[in-house]
Enzyme design. Structure first.
Site, PDB file in Angstrom:
ATOM      1  N   ASP A 130       0.808  -1.249  -0.088  1.00 51.53           N
ATOM      2  CA  ASP A 130       0.041   0.166   0.126  1.00 51.53           C
ATOM      3  C   ASP A 130       0.902   1.301  -0.022  1.00 51.53           C
ATOM      4  O   ASP A 130       0.294   2.323  -0.404  1.00 51.53           O
ATOM      5  CB  ASP A 130      -1.134   0.036   1.142  1.00 51.53           C
ATOM      6  N   GLU A 225      -9.519   1.009  -2.687  1.00 54.61           N
ATOM      7  CA  GLU A 225     -10.466   0.347  -1.803  1.00 54.61           C
ATOM      8  C   GLU A 225     -10.811   1.128  -0.483  1.00 54.61           C
ATOM      9  O   GLU A 225     -11.759   1.213   0.167  1.00 54.61           O
ATOM     10  CB  GLU A 225     -10.059  -0.966  -1.237  1.00 54.61           C
TER      11      GLU A 225
END
Ligand code: F6P
Length: 354
Positions: A130, A225
């Protein structure tokens, strides 16, 4: 202090390049006179359960190109309890482990700082696809994940072009839209939506309609997301408002696997070496970072605070504390630079992805 025996573990979500980091830790440590390196399985869970094995120069051969982690990874709620922590310390004492290199994300570093406080010096290495550890510009696994996304979205674009469709693609990134921002630019997405930046849906839809009038046939929209419960419903709204047939794809965990790229192998190797050097130099409670292209390190507590500040999770009391200790200005600057870099990417994407 003489480090005879150290441990290495991977914890939290796996990331391509973790193996390269393990290999670098083992080889640097043995090369620098550490007698034994324990590979601790399944993160802190393995430490508590004494699930570990001695690694040597040969046992980390042929792993640099492999995704996942040869030491496995797990979440360990027990480690957060006083008993779990004490058990981990006891195991280190029993096995004679003088220090630990912990590879993972912010949860991993919180564990490392807890262990350091109890007398087991730890150094953290940032690894998560991430890229959401705010103390470092780069986390191991980010580049490989982005390349996976780009490869998959390029394929989606082919079929969108054939059928004159739109595809809304949800990519990973719970707290940070870095994967979305970079891959959105790299795949020529017409729009990118991330949690941490304002998103004007009407403007994005108007852009899609205008592009279609301009004879564009494929429309890729990338959503991180972290923008919860958004992407799938957004695909339906796009279809309703533009009349363009729209599909939704969630790429999910496929982004976490695969052979690491050169960037991840090299960065992992450099960070692995740096972590061992810091430990052998008598340092502890540090996280290895990459800042402006240079491998450096930062106190884990400071790194965790910067992370909270960047994610807007700090309380007024915490701000007051930082101000009193004189570190507020420096940390703010760090966060502002990071936010500015993100905003810049976003603006560029809006300007050139049409
Ligand atoms: O490693 C980071 C990450 O991939 C996030 O992007 C995602 O939200 C999360 O891990 C998924 O975790 P899990 O493996 O528990 O499903």
């Amino acid at each position: 202090m003489q480090f005879k025996r150290i441990g290495v573990l991977t914890s939290g979500g796996d990331a391509p390049g973790m193996n390269a980091a393990i290999r670098s830790v083992v080889r640097t440590a043995i090369g620098r006179g550490v007698e034994e390196v324990y590979g601790i399985y399944s993160g802190y869970k393995g430490l508590i359960e004494e699930d570990m094995e001695l690694l040597n120069i040969r046992s980390v051969s042929n792993i640099i190109s492999h995704g996942g982690t040869m030491l496995y990874s797990a979440r360990c709620p027990e480690f957060k309890t006083e008993e779990g922590m004490q058990r981990a310390v006891d195991v280190c004492k029993k096995r004679g482990i003088d220090g630990i290199i912990a590879i993972g994300g912010d949860g991993t570093f919180r564990g490392a700082t807890d262990l350091t406080r109890r007398g087991i010096p730890c150094i953290g290495i940032p690894a998560t696809i991430d890229n959401d550890i705010s103390s470092t510009d780069y986390t191991i696994g980010f580049d490989t994940a982005m390349n996976t996304v780009v490869e998959l979205v390029d394929k989606l674009r082919d079929t969108c072009e054939s059928h004159a469709r739109c595809n809304v693609v949800e990519v990973m990134g719970k707290y940070a839209g870095d994967i979305a921002l970079h891959t959105g630019i790299a795949t020529g997405a017409i729009s990118i939506a991330v949690r941490e930046l304002p998103y004007d849906e009407d403007q994005a839809i108007a852009k899609i309609i205008k592009a279609r009038e301009n004879k564009k046939r494929n429309f890729i929209v990338i959503v991180a997301e972290g923008k919860e419960n958004f992407a799938e419903a957004y695909a339906k709204r796009i279809e309703e408002k533009t009349g363009i047939e729209t599909r939704f794809s969630r790429l999910a965990h496929v982004q976490r696997g695969g052979n690491p790229t050169v960037r991840d192998r090299v960065t992992a190797s450099l960070m692995g070496k740096a972590a061992v050097m810091e430990l052998l130099d008598g340092k502890s409670n540090l996280v290895i970072c990459e800042r402006k292209g240079v491998i450096t390190s930062m106190d884990i507590n400071k790194a965790l605070k910067i992370d909270r500040m960047f994610k807007d999770l700090m309380t007024p009391e915490e701000y007051a504390e930082l101000e009193a200790e004189g570190s507020l200005v420096d940390m703010r600057r760090h966060c502002e630079e990071r936010a500015a870099a993100k905003l810049n990417l976003y603006r560029i994407s809006q300007e050139i992805c049409k």
